[in-house]
Design an enzyme around this catalytic site. Structure first.
Site, PDB file in Angstrom:
ATOM      1  N   ASN A  10      19.484  58.112  37.093  1.00 44.69           N
ATOM      2  CA  ASN A  10      19.772  59.278  37.916  1.00 44.69           C
ATOM      3  C   ASN A  10      18.398  60.071  37.299  1.00 44.69           C
ATOM      4  O   ASN A  10      17.917  60.137  36.064  1.00 44.69           O
ATOM      5  CB  ASN A  10      20.942  60.303  37.528  1.00 44.69           C
ATOM      6  CG  ASN A  10      20.982  60.311  36.502  1.00 44.69           C
ATOM      7  OD1 ASN A  10      21.583  59.299  35.553  1.00 44.69           O
ATOM      8  ND2 ASN A  10      22.717  61.551  36.623  1.00 44.69           N
ATOM      9  N   GLU A  64      17.080  63.680  37.624  1.00 52.70           N
ATOM     10  CA  GLU A  64      16.992  65.169  38.234  1.00 52.70           C
ATOM     11  C   GLU A  64      15.546  65.769  38.481  1.00 52.70           C
ATOM     12  O   GLU A  64      14.805  65.317  38.256  1.00 52.70           O
ATOM     13  CB  GLU A  64      18.264  65.509  37.446  1.00 52.70           C
ATOM     14  CG  GLU A  64      19.209  64.509  36.844  1.00 52.70           C
ATOM     15  CD  GLU A  64      20.434  65.986  35.922  1.00 52.70           C
ATOM     16  OE1 GLU A  64      20.243  66.287  35.748  1.00 52.70           O
ATOM     17  OE2 GLU A  64      21.181  65.369  36.376  1.00 52.70           O
ATOM     18  N   CYS A 103      20.352  59.973  43.013  1.00 55.98           N
ATOM     19  CA  CYS A 103      21.257  59.185  42.361  1.00 55.98           C
ATOM     20  C   CYS A 103      20.919  57.874  41.658  1.00 55.98           C
ATOM     21  O   CYS A 103      19.671  56.809  42.199  1.00 55.98           O
ATOM     22  CB  CYS A 103      23.120  59.176  42.749  1.00 55.98           C
ATOM     23  SG  CYS A 103      23.310  60.333  43.404  1.00 55.98           S
ATOM     24  N   GLU A 113      22.459  54.611  41.594  1.00 58.40           N
ATOM     25  CA  GLU A 113      22.730  53.940  42.466  1.00 58.40           C
ATOM     26  C   GLU A 113      21.497  53.875  43.517  1.00 58.40           C
ATOM     27  O   GLU A 113      21.154  52.118  43.775  1.00 58.40           O
ATOM     28  CB  GLU A 113      23.890  54.277  43.420  1.00 58.40           C
ATOM     29  CG  GLU A 113      25.182  53.837  42.653  1.00 58.40           C
ATOM     30  CD  GLU A 113      25.866  55.600  41.333  1.00 58.40           C
ATOM     31  OE1 GLU A 113      25.164  56.595  42.028  1.00 58.40           O
ATOM     32  OE2 GLU A 113      26.734  55.845  41.633  1.00 58.40           O
ATOM     33  N   CYS A 126      28.919  58.456  44.769  1.00 58.96           N
ATOM     34  CA  CYS A 126      29.054  59.416  45.319  1.00 58.96           C
ATOM     35  C   CYS A 126      28.229  59.236  47.508  1.00 58.96           C
ATOM     36  O   CYS A 126      28.140  58.260  47.270  1.00 58.96           O
ATOM     37  CB  CYS A 126      27.936  60.877  45.507  1.00 58.96           C
ATOM     38  SG  CYS A 126      25.909  60.501  46.165  1.00 58.96           S
ATOM     39  N   CYS A 142      25.521  57.784  48.801  1.00 58.37           N
ATOM     40  CA  CYS A 142      25.303  56.446  47.572  1.00 58.37           C
ATOM     41  C   CYS A 142      25.863  55.476  48.700  1.00 58.37           C
ATOM     42  O   CYS A 142      25.165  54.560  48.796  1.00 58.37           O
ATOM     43  CB  CYS A 142      25.519  57.199  46.340  1.00 58.37           C
ATOM     44  SG  CYS A 142      24.209  57.741  45.392  1.00 58.37           S
TER      45      CYS A 142
HETATM   46  N1  THU Z   1      25.245  61.193  39.991  1.00 62.32           N
HETATM   47  C1  THU Z   1      25.046  59.147  39.887  1.00 62.32           C
HETATM   48  O1  THU Z   1      23.394  59.298  39.707  1.00 62.32           O
HETATM   49  N2  THU Z   1      25.786  58.635  40.721  1.00 62.32           N
HETATM   50  C2  THU Z   1      27.138  59.047  40.593  1.00 62.32           C
HETATM   51  O2  THU Z   1      27.441  57.861  40.892  1.00 62.32           O
HETATM   52  C3  THU Z   1      27.142  60.609  40.610  1.00 62.32           C
HETATM   53  C4  THU Z   1      26.436  61.619  39.811  1.00 62.32           C
HETATM   54  C5  THU Z   1      24.635  61.964  39.009  1.00 62.32           C
HETATM   55  C6  THU Z   1      23.973  62.879  39.616  1.00 62.32           C
HETATM   56  C7  THU Z   1      23.500  64.046  38.704  1.00 62.32           C
HETATM   57  O3  THU Z   1      22.360  63.737  38.375  1.00 62.32           O
HETATM   58  C8  THU Z   1      24.061  63.849  37.986  1.00 62.32           C
HETATM   59  O4  THU Z   1      24.806  62.588  38.246  1.00 62.32           O
HETATM   60  C9  THU Z   1      25.648  65.120  37.998  1.00 62.32           C
HETATM   61  O5  THU Z   1      26.190  64.754  39.386  1.00 62.32           O
END
Ligand code: THU
Length: 163
Positions: free
Chosen positions: A62, A64, A73, A75, A112, A115
């Site tokens: 991920n 940000e 994310c 994925e 999520c 994704c």
């Molecule tokens: N996140 C992911 O990368 N994958 C997931 O399946 C759930 C959430 C990340 C998004 C964000 O950077 C952090 O986790 C918190 O939500």
């Protein structure tokens, strides 16, 4: 009125060692990728490892941003990267692992909604299902074969076509 009940199938392994070696390795690669995430805001690190039918493994974590919705994310980073590098290859397995800075994630995390939608389109484009492995930092592993189990009543691109 008619009520339909939909069935989904998730298999739970009590620990990673119960999986075939290749899948254990893929989860390890996902966990390694999580350690390379850029997550200063959530302090929640997710890694994804994608095994392609050409044998290559593509990882993502991920990423940000101070403007929160600009982040992505793990994925989607991994799936988009895989499709950019190997557009002809099919995704066989997607392994997901996560770690948080201030608490222990001892249960599997699942992708999520956004994704899930991207996984659905990947399956639809390649005309084959993707095995999805999900784990926290430790503890059980959830496995499912096909996004239909995580995203029933999926919106597919064919719905965009005029009849
Ligand atoms: N996140 C992911 O990368 N994958 C997931 O399946 C759930 C959430 C990340 C998004 C964000 O950077 C952090 O986790 C918190 O939500």
């Amino acid at each position: 009125m008619n009520t339909r009940e939909l069935k989904i199938k998730i298999t739970e392994f009590s620990e990673r060692s119960e999986l075939p070696e290749q899948e254990q390795k893929l989860l390890q690669q996902a966990a390694k990728s999580a350690s390379r995430s850029y997550a200063p805001y959530s302090e929640f690190h997710v890694g994804a490892a994608v095994l392609l039918d050409n044998g290559k493994v593509v990882c993502g974590s991920n990423q940000e941003n101070a403007a929160y919705p600009s982040g992505l994310c793990a994925e989607r980073v991994a799936l988009f990267y895989a499709n950019s590098e190997y557009p002809e290859a099919k995704v066989k397995i997607l392994a997901i692992a996560a770690r948080a800075d201030h608490f222990n994630i001892d249960k599997p995390i699942s992708p999520c909604g956004t994704c899930r939608q991207v996984i659905a389109e990947t399956e639809s484009r390649q005309q084959s299902k993707i095995k999805i492995l999900m784990q926290g930092e430790s503890g059980p592993v959830n496995m499912t074969e096909g996004i239909e189990n995580l995203l029933p009543l999926t919106f597919y691109e064919e719905k965009l076509k005029k009849k």
